[in-house]
Write an enzyme that holds these catalytic residues in place. Structure first.
Site, PDB file in Angstrom:
ATOM      1  N   GLU A  38       0.974  -1.144   0.082  1.00  0.00           N
ATOM      2  CA  GLU A  38      -0.173   0.072  -0.022  1.00  0.00           C
ATOM      3  C   GLU A  38       1.002   1.235   0.267  1.00  0.00           C
ATOM      4  OE1 GLU A  38      -3.312   1.028  -0.249  1.00  0.00           O
ATOM      5  OE2 GLU A  38      -2.379   2.949  -0.007  1.00  0.00           O
ATOM      6  N   GLN A  39       0.699   2.155  -0.877  1.00  0.00           N
ATOM      7  CA  GLN A  39       1.469   3.452  -0.999  1.00  0.00           C
ATOM      8  C   GLN A  39       1.281   4.266   0.002  1.00  0.00           C
ATOM      9  OE1 GLN A  39       0.252   5.446  -4.437  1.00  0.00           O
ATOM     10  NE2 GLN A  39      -1.930   6.002  -3.763  1.00  0.00           N
ATOM     11  N   ARG A 112     -17.262   3.479   5.614  1.00  0.00           N
ATOM     12  CA  ARG A 112     -15.996   2.734   4.731  1.00  0.00           C
ATOM     13  C   ARG A 112     -14.996   2.253   5.784  1.00  0.00           C
ATOM     14  NH1 ARG A 112     -14.965   3.966  -0.452  1.00  0.00           N
ATOM     15  NH2 ARG A 112     -16.917   4.903  -1.451  1.00  0.00           N
ATOM     16  N   TYR A 221     -28.459   8.441   4.882  1.00  0.00           N
ATOM     17  CA  TYR A 221     -28.847   7.323   5.747  1.00  0.00           C
ATOM     18  C   TYR A 221     -27.850   7.170   6.974  1.00  0.00           C
ATOM     19  CZ  TYR A 221     -24.990   5.643   2.606  1.00  0.00           C
ATOM     20  OH  TYR A 221     -23.798   5.472   1.883  1.00  0.00           O
ATOM     21  N   ASP A 298     -11.815  -1.324  -8.677  1.00  0.00           N
ATOM     22  CA  ASP A 298     -11.817  -0.196  -9.453  1.00  0.00           C
ATOM     23  C   ASP A 298     -10.738  -0.065 -10.426  1.00  0.00           C
ATOM     24  OD1 ASP A 298     -14.015   0.957  -8.421  1.00  0.00           O
ATOM     25  OD2 ASP A 298     -13.122   2.543  -7.633  1.00  0.00           O
TER      26      ASP A 298
HETATM   27  C1  LIG Z   1     -19.457   8.995  -3.806  1.00  0.00           C
HETATM   28  C2  LIG Z   1     -19.207   7.535  -3.975  1.00  0.00           C
HETATM   29  C3  LIG Z   1     -19.966   6.482  -3.146  1.00  0.00           C
HETATM   30  C4  LIG Z   1     -19.636   5.274  -3.458  1.00  0.00           C
HETATM   31  N1  LIG Z   1     -20.517   4.447  -2.714  1.00  0.00           N
HETATM   32  C5  LIG Z   1     -20.591   3.240  -3.060  1.00  0.00           C
HETATM   33  C6  LIG Z   1     -21.481   2.135  -2.306  1.00  0.00           C
HETATM   34  O1  LIG Z   1     -22.576   2.692  -1.772  1.00  0.00           O
HETATM   35  N2  LIG Z   1     -21.397   0.811  -2.264  1.00  0.00           N
HETATM   36  C7  LIG Z   1     -20.336   0.350  -3.149  1.00  0.00           C
HETATM   37  O2  LIG Z   1     -20.168  -0.721  -3.137  1.00  0.00           O
HETATM   38  N3  LIG Z   1     -19.460   1.218  -3.630  1.00  0.00           N
HETATM   39  C8  LIG Z   1     -19.603   2.491  -3.641  1.00  0.00           C
HETATM   40  N4  LIG Z   1     -18.648   3.289  -4.006  1.00  0.00           N
HETATM   41  C9  LIG Z   1     -17.383   2.658  -4.941  1.00  0.00           C
HETATM   42  C10 LIG Z   1     -16.183   2.255  -4.041  1.00  0.00           C
HETATM   43  O3  LIG Z   1     -16.107   3.228  -3.078  1.00  0.00           O
HETATM   44  C11 LIG Z   1     -15.135   1.533  -4.591  1.00  0.00           C
HETATM   45  O4  LIG Z   1     -15.632   0.829  -5.839  1.00  0.00           O
HETATM   46  C12 LIG Z   1     -14.388   1.054  -4.073  1.00  0.00           C
HETATM   47  O5  LIG Z   1     -13.559   1.623  -2.940  1.00  0.00           O
HETATM   48  C13 LIG Z   1     -12.891   0.459  -4.820  1.00  0.00           C
HETATM   49  O6  LIG Z   1     -12.175  -0.216  -4.074  1.00  0.00           O
HETATM   50  P1  LIG Z   1     -10.549  -0.492  -4.734  1.00  0.00           P
HETATM   51  O7  LIG Z   1      -9.931  -1.278  -3.414  1.00  0.00           O
HETATM   52  O8  LIG Z   1     -10.877  -1.362  -5.924  1.00  0.00           O
HETATM   53  O9  LIG Z   1      -9.745   0.815  -4.870  1.00  0.00           O
HETATM   54  P2  LIG Z   1      -9.488   2.015  -4.069  1.00  0.00           P
HETATM   55  O10 LIG Z   1     -10.300   2.202  -2.776  1.00  0.00           O
HETATM   56  O11 LIG Z   1      -9.216   3.204  -4.678  1.00  0.00           O
HETATM   57  O12 LIG Z   1      -8.137   1.327  -3.397  1.00  0.00           O
HETATM   58  C14 LIG Z   1      -6.919   1.434  -4.259  1.00  0.00           C
HETATM   59  C15 LIG Z   1      -5.848   1.508  -3.091  1.00  0.00           C
HETATM   60  O13 LIG Z   1      -4.357   1.162  -3.863  1.00  0.00           O
HETATM   61  C16 LIG Z   1      -3.505   2.124  -3.355  1.00  0.00           C
HETATM   62  N5  LIG Z   1      -2.719   2.582  -4.468  1.00  0.00           N
HETATM   63  C17 LIG Z   1      -2.698   3.246  -5.422  1.00  0.00           C
HETATM   64  N6  LIG Z   1      -1.579   3.104  -6.533  1.00  0.00           N
HETATM   65  C18 LIG Z   1      -0.769   2.245  -5.581  1.00  0.00           C
HETATM   66  C19 LIG Z   1       0.539   2.034  -6.066  1.00  0.00           C
HETATM   67  N7  LIG Z   1       1.079   2.311  -7.287  1.00  0.00           N
HETATM   68  N8  LIG Z   1       1.238   1.166  -4.910  1.00  0.00           N
HETATM   69  C20 LIG Z   1       0.422   0.962  -4.091  1.00  0.00           C
HETATM   70  N9  LIG Z   1      -0.519   1.128  -3.583  1.00  0.00           N
HETATM   71  C21 LIG Z   1      -1.257   1.963  -4.465  1.00  0.00           C
HETATM   72  C22 LIG Z   1      -4.606   3.338  -3.000  1.00  0.00           C
HETATM   73  O14 LIG Z   1      -3.624   4.039  -2.002  1.00  0.00           O
HETATM   74  C23 LIG Z   1      -5.619   2.633  -2.308  1.00  0.00           C
HETATM   75  O15 LIG Z   1      -5.262   2.477  -1.098  1.00  0.00           O
HETATM   76  C24 LIG Z   1     -18.495   4.771  -4.145  1.00  0.00           C
HETATM   77  C25 LIG Z   1     -17.884   5.477  -4.825  1.00  0.00           C
HETATM   78  C26 LIG Z   1     -18.007   6.894  -4.658  1.00  0.00           C
HETATM   79  C27 LIG Z   1     -17.017   7.796  -5.290  1.00  0.00           C
END
Ligand SMILES: Cc1cc2nc3c(=O)[nH]c(=O)nc-3n(C[C@H](O)[C@H](O)[C@H](O)COP(=O)(O)OP(=O)(O)OC[C@H]3O[C@@H](n4cnc5c(N)ncnc54)[C@H](O)[C@@H]3O)c2cc1C
Length: 396
Positions: A38-39, A112, A221, A298
């Site tokens: 994790e960065q 979260r 909510y 994502d």
């Molecule tokens: C306004 C909003 C509301 C939302 N509501 C919902 C909801 O109600 N329900 C739901 O299911 N989803 C919801 N989402 C979507 C959800 O938040 C995301 O889809 C989810 O958090 C994605 O998780 P992830 O682990 O794929 O990515 P992220 O949470 O973006 O995590 C990526 C991680 O990688 C790290 N990283 C990045 N680059 C590097 C690198 N080069 N080296 C090491 N580490 C790195 C970052 O620091 C971060 O910790 C919402 C999103 C938004 C914007």
């Protein structure tokens, strides 16, 4: 029983958000060793709420984390949509016993930090998982039977495969898919979390309430067993910034919400500091794996939040990925292809439908009237039927 005790290298995961941690845990449950890079200096999530559809609980049940996630969550009795200009109820969907009977799983909302904290604790409890902070993944090389990841500072680490869980702005995606920057939706979300005591008693509701306005919507909510209250206000704007934790200007917000019903305005007035997200997504793609490198969450299929599914899809991904890896542990490129094939239509449909829901929430004029006509007479069963493709999964 660990499968990695015969000198095999661990799986490497870039990113310790919800997707990275749940992927690490799901792989470790199948007996594989994992290193998570994790960065940031610590594993943490931003302070905001998240909705959890029944499909995430189906996935969490498979890896034994459902009860832990539910322990901190709030179970709203209903979801409702109201017209932000008139206050009129457009539709209400019960989330209680009839919903549970239909989908076999609950609907919940949580902080979260709570769901991320549950995944972090689960990972910390596994001897097969190593969690490393302040470790940015800068690059990778693929070889026939291993990968080499380069960390910031130049250190090279060997692994059996790399899983890019590095979010919307994934650097690993750039090398695998190469489709440039995410698409700016033209929508911005402002969010805040209040203590229950800060919410006027007559405005506090146990439900998920969505106020649909012209080119805006506002959702609120409860969180954390009802102790906190989550607010998200969305409006149209063309800003673009990477990241999702900037302070948002209140003037800009008021420009978009003026003229809405007192319930909305009184709630918005309670907020002193808004944090801002510029909402982006991408076109769905069919392939996000190359050899021993794949993407998840994502990084693979970023979507707008209008179906509240990004974290749910990342969790489903993790469970399916671990199952496919366990099925062909000696052929990881094949396992990653099988994972992506099992996932791309479901995640792609969610990406596309999230855009449609956004248009629907922000409708104006005749389109808003048509929305009301379409939703007004629906029975709960008809509402459940409409979303069964999403809440009834994943089937793979
Ligand atoms: C306004 C909003 C509301 C939302 N509501 C919902 C909801 O109600 N329900 C739901 O299911 N989803 C919801 N989402 C979507 C959800 O938040 C995301 O889809 C989810 O958090 C994605 O998780 P992830 O682990 O794929 O990515 P992220 O949470 O973006 O995590 C990526 C991680 O990688 C790290 N990283 C990045 N680059 C590097 C690198 N080069 N080296 C090491 N580490 C790195 C970052 O620091 C971060 O910790 C919402 C999103 C938004 C914007």
């Amino acid at each position: 029983m660990a499968r990695d005790d015969k000198n095999s290298a661990p799986f490497l995961i870039s990113g310790g958000g919800i997707g990275g941690l749940v992927a690490a845990f799901a792989l470790a449950r199948q007996g594989f060793a994992v290193r998570v890079f994790e960065q940031s200096p610590e594993f943490r999530e931003v302070g905001a709420g998240i909705q959890l559809g029944p499909n995430i609980f189906r996935a969490l049940e498979k890896i034994g984390l459902k009860d832990a996630v539910l322990a901190d969550a709030h179970r709203p009795p209903a979801q409702e949509m109201r017209d932000a200009l008139t206050g009129k109820l457009i539709t209400q969907v019960p989330l209680g016993p009839a919903f549970f009977e239909r989908f076999g799983q609950p609907y919940a909302v949580t902080h979260r930090a709570d769901i991320h904290g549950t995944f972090l604790k689960a990972c910390q409890g596994s001897p097969l998982i190593t969690l490393e902070t302040s470790r940015r993944v800068d690059g990778f090389e693929q070889h026939a039977d291993h990968v080499i990841v380069t960390l910031e500072g130049g250190e090279r680490v060997e692994g059996r495969a790399l899983i890019g869980c590095d979010g919307m702005w994934s650097g690993i995606r750039e090398r695998i898919v190469g489709d440039g920057k995410p698409r700016v939706s033209g929508h911005i979300a402002y969010r805040a979390v209040l203590k229950r005591s800060e919410v006027p008693e007559d405005l506090w509701r146990p439900d998920v309430v969505l106020w649909a306005g012209p080119r805006t919507h506002f959702v609120h909510y409860p969180l954390r067993r009802g102790e906190l209250y989550n607010l998200v206000a969305v409006f149209h704007s063309d800003r673009y910034e990477e990241g999702w934790n900037e302070v948002g200007s209140a003037e800009l917000l008021w420009e978009h919400f003026k003229g809405q019903v007192p319930e909305v305005l009184r709630m918005l007035e309670r907020i002193e500091t808004w944090r801002m997200w510029v909402l982006c997504d991408r076109e769905p793609v069919k392939e996000w794996s190359k050899g021993r490198v794949t993407l998840l969450g994502d990084a693979a299929h970023p979507m707008l939040q209008y179906l509240a599914q990004g974290a749910c899809m990342a969790t489903e991904d993790a469970v399916v990925l671990a199952e496919k890896v366990a099925a062909t542990p000696n052929d990881l490129p094949a396992a990653f292809k099988a994972y992506e094939q099992a996932r791309y239509l479901r995640t792609g449909r969610t990406q596309v439908m999230a855009r449609v829901y956004g248009e629907f929430y922000h409708a104006r004029g005749v389109t808003a009237e048509l929305r009301e006509l379409a939703l007004a007479g629906r029975t709960p069963q008809q509402s459940y039927d409409g979303i069964a493709w999403l809440y009834g999964g994943p089937s793979a």
